[in-house]
Design an enzyme around this catalytic site. Structure first.
Site, PDB file in Angstrom:
ATOM      1  N   HIS A  95     -26.201 -59.213   6.385  1.00 55.61           N
ATOM      2  CA  HIS A  95     -27.648 -59.395   6.372  1.00 55.61           C
ATOM      3  C   HIS A  95     -28.105 -60.694   7.025  1.00 55.61           C
ATOM      4  O   HIS A  95     -29.191 -60.749   7.598  1.00 55.61           O
ATOM      5  CB  HIS A  95     -28.181 -59.320   4.937  1.00 55.61           C
ATOM      6  CG  HIS A  95     -28.345 -57.926   4.423  1.00 55.61           C
ATOM      7  ND1 HIS A  95     -27.268 -57.139   4.070  1.00 55.61           N
ATOM      8  CD2 HIS A  95     -29.448 -57.173   4.230  1.00 55.61           C
ATOM      9  CE1 HIS A  95     -27.712 -55.957   3.664  1.00 55.61           C
ATOM     10  NE2 HIS A  95     -29.027 -55.951   3.763  1.00 55.61           N
TER      11      HIS A  95
ATOM     12  N   GLY B 242     -22.415 -61.143   4.663  1.00 48.83           N
ATOM     13  CA  GLY B 242     -21.865 -61.214   6.006  1.00 48.83           C
ATOM     14  C   GLY B 242     -22.533 -60.270   6.982  1.00 48.83           C
ATOM     15  O   GLY B 242     -22.264 -60.341   8.193  1.00 48.83           O
TER      16      GLY B 242
ATOM     17  N   GLU C  14     -39.561 -52.686  -6.025  1.00 48.70           N
ATOM     18  CA  GLU C  14     -39.587 -53.216  -4.653  1.00 48.70           C
ATOM     19  C   GLU C  14     -40.438 -52.281  -3.809  1.00 48.70           C
ATOM     20  O   GLU C  14     -39.967 -51.270  -3.317  1.00 48.70           O
ATOM     21  CB  GLU C  14     -38.165 -53.317  -4.102  1.00 48.70           C
ATOM     22  CG  GLU C  14     -38.102 -53.979  -2.734  1.00 48.70           C
ATOM     23  CD  GLU C  14     -36.720 -53.914  -2.115  1.00 48.70           C
ATOM     24  OE1 GLU C  14     -36.553 -54.443  -0.999  1.00 48.70           O
ATOM     25  OE2 GLU C  14     -35.812 -53.312  -2.729  1.00 48.70           O
TER      26      GLU C  14
ATOM     27  N   ASP D  93     -28.474 -56.360  -3.438  1.00 47.92           N
ATOM     28  CA  ASP D  93     -29.205 -55.248  -2.819  1.00 47.92           C
ATOM     29  C   ASP D  93     -28.293 -54.028  -2.653  1.00 47.92           C
ATOM     30  O   ASP D  93     -28.449 -53.220  -1.744  1.00 47.92           O
ATOM     31  CB  ASP D  93     -29.795 -55.667  -1.472  1.00 47.92           C
ATOM     32  CG  ASP D  93     -30.931 -54.750  -1.008  1.00 47.92           C
ATOM     33  OD1 ASP D  93     -31.509 -54.040  -1.856  1.00 47.92           O
ATOM     34  OD2 ASP D  93     -31.212 -54.718   0.207  1.00 47.92           O
TER      35      ASP D  93
ATOM     36  N   ALA E 213     -30.174 -50.846   5.873  1.00 49.18           N
ATOM     37  CA  ALA E 213     -30.712 -49.928   4.859  1.00 49.18           C
ATOM     38  C   ALA E 213     -30.092 -50.249   3.503  1.00 49.18           C
ATOM     39  O   ALA E 213     -29.547 -49.391   2.822  1.00 49.18           O
ATOM     40  CB  ALA E 213     -30.435 -48.484   5.254  1.00 49.18           C
ATOM     41  N   GLY E 214     -30.179 -51.518   3.113  1.00 50.19           N
ATOM     42  CA  GLY E 214     -29.551 -51.930   1.865  1.00 50.19           C
ATOM     43  C   GLY E 214     -28.167 -52.478   2.125  1.00 50.19           C
ATOM     44  O   GLY E 214     -27.773 -52.741   3.267  1.00 50.19           O
TER      45      GLY E 214
END
EC number: 3.5.1.25
Length: 389
Positions: free
Chosen positions: A250, A248, A126, A273, A310-311
């Site tokens: 993102h 919930g 990625e 992720d 951040a993930g």
């Protein structure tokens, strides 16, 4: 190989069946007429979950200067404990030197350690060929973002010993299309993500062979042009399958619902992720992405603010449960988004609950309308949890 019999309800019909497993495969599936009217207490059996985007878990960061094969194996074990039978360890934007090392370590784990050999279906790269703009760049370090380089990718794939299976990039650079064509020729999946590309650039990328959108709706500007924009463009192209983070945090429920309606279940799939900070207490931590913060609700953000993510910190089963509670999806449809759909993109044609398929399964209980992991079966072997019923 273990030989055993599993009494459970099929995830797609909720009808009780007897599943015989031997030599690593499903030997038979027969209706269990004895429990047709009293099956509510039986567990649910489904194809194992597949996660295309795993950055780390429980303190083990895959894109780290000191990552070891044992770290990778620990992540693999954690995935199995969450019902994930196959996954793509993910290396994110960083220096060439660090990526070479991380990719090599993951390749070593895949080739030499027992669980990773079975579970790792390839590596997801990625970045680093993503947008340098704030917003689309997300939490990826700006100093390591760079334009696509065919020469560099060949070096990275060599370090990975050919195991890079998926590359997320932005098609906004002059050399993006050349790299996409090369990747597709080599059998590597290409996803558009972390992008500020124009409509024309996105169309060109899909024409060249890109087939996925990485965590669509995230890795984007906080404010974008009403239309056209790179989210609408990817939603509209039926050649692209959207990967979605349904934790919930993102994507708001309304956005998630809209994207699933546009793409349909056949062109959508779930990714977690998930990162090394999953399960960690609230606080500020140092990671390969810099300083990140775990908030009180488990949301993972760039430190000292609350909006830039951040993930993620939730696993695929959590995302499945969120989809079911927020959108009312059936057990079958929600699980398919995290099992059969990613399997299709990885070329795992026999991944399913059918006679002759490899016995890569997850056994779940249903309590208080939530699915809970009970057991993971990998290659016909119980590798996490225990059979119930």
């Amino acid at each position: 190989m273990n030989t055993f019999r599993l009494l459970a309800r099929r995830y797609d019909t909720l009808r009780p069946v007897v599943v015989d497993i031997a030599a690593g495969h499903i030997q038979s599936i027969q209706a269990d007429f004895a429990h047709q009217t009293s099956a509510g207490h039986l567990p649910i059996v489904a194809p194992g979950l597949i996660d295309l985007q795993v950055n780390g878990l429980a303190g083990h960061e895959l894109n780290h200067p000191h990552v070891s094969p044992d770290d990778v194996e620990a992540v693999t074990q954690g995935m199995l404990q969450a019902g994930v039978t196959h996954y793509l360890p993910t290396c994110t934007t960083d220096s060439r030197e660090l990526l070479v090392r991380s990719l090599g370590v993951i390749a070593t784990a895949k080739e030499s350690l027992p669980r990773s050999r079975q579970s790792i279906a390839g590596i997801h790269l990625e970045g680093p060929y993503i947008s340098a703009e704030d917003g689309p760049r997300g939490a990826h370090p700006r100093e390591h973002v760079r334009p696509p380089s065919l020469e560099e990718f060949k070096q990275l794939q060599s370090a990975a010993r050919g195991h890079i299976k998926l590359v997320t990039l932005s098609p906004e650079y002059p050399d993006s299309i050349e790299l996409i064509r090369y990747l597709v020729q080599q059998g590597v999946l290409v996803a558009i993500g972390h992008t500020a590309a124009s409509s024309e650039q996105i169309t060109a990328a899909v024409d060249a062979g890109a087939t996925l959108s990485t965590h669509l709706g995230n890795g984007a500007h906080p404010s974008i042009k009403r239309h056209p924009n790179y989210i609408w463009d990817q939603l509209a192209d039926d050649r692209l399958t959207a990967t979605l983070i349904a934790d919930g945090h993102h994507l708001p429920t309304s956005v998630l619902k809209s994207m699933l309606r546009v793409k349909g279940l056949e062109r959508s799939l779930l990714v977690s992720d998930i990162t090394a900070l999953a399960g960690m207490p609230p606080g500020i931590y140092r990671s390969g992405l810099g300083e990140v913060e775990v908030l009180e609700d488990g949301k993972l953000v760039v430190a000292h603010q609350r909006q830039l993510l951040a993930g993620a910190s939730r696993d695929l089963l959590y995302c499945i449960n969120h989809l079911r509670s927020a959108l009312g999806l059936s057990i079958e449809n929600a699980i398919d988004l995290a099992s059969l759909r990613p399997a299709q993109h990885l070329g795992m044609a026999s991944h399913g609950l059918e006679i002759g398929a490899p016995a890569n399964l997850v056994v779940l209980s249903l309590r208080d309308l939530q699915l809970h992991h009970e057991c993971t079966i990998l290659g016909g072997e119980i590798v996490s949890g225990n059979l119930i019923a």
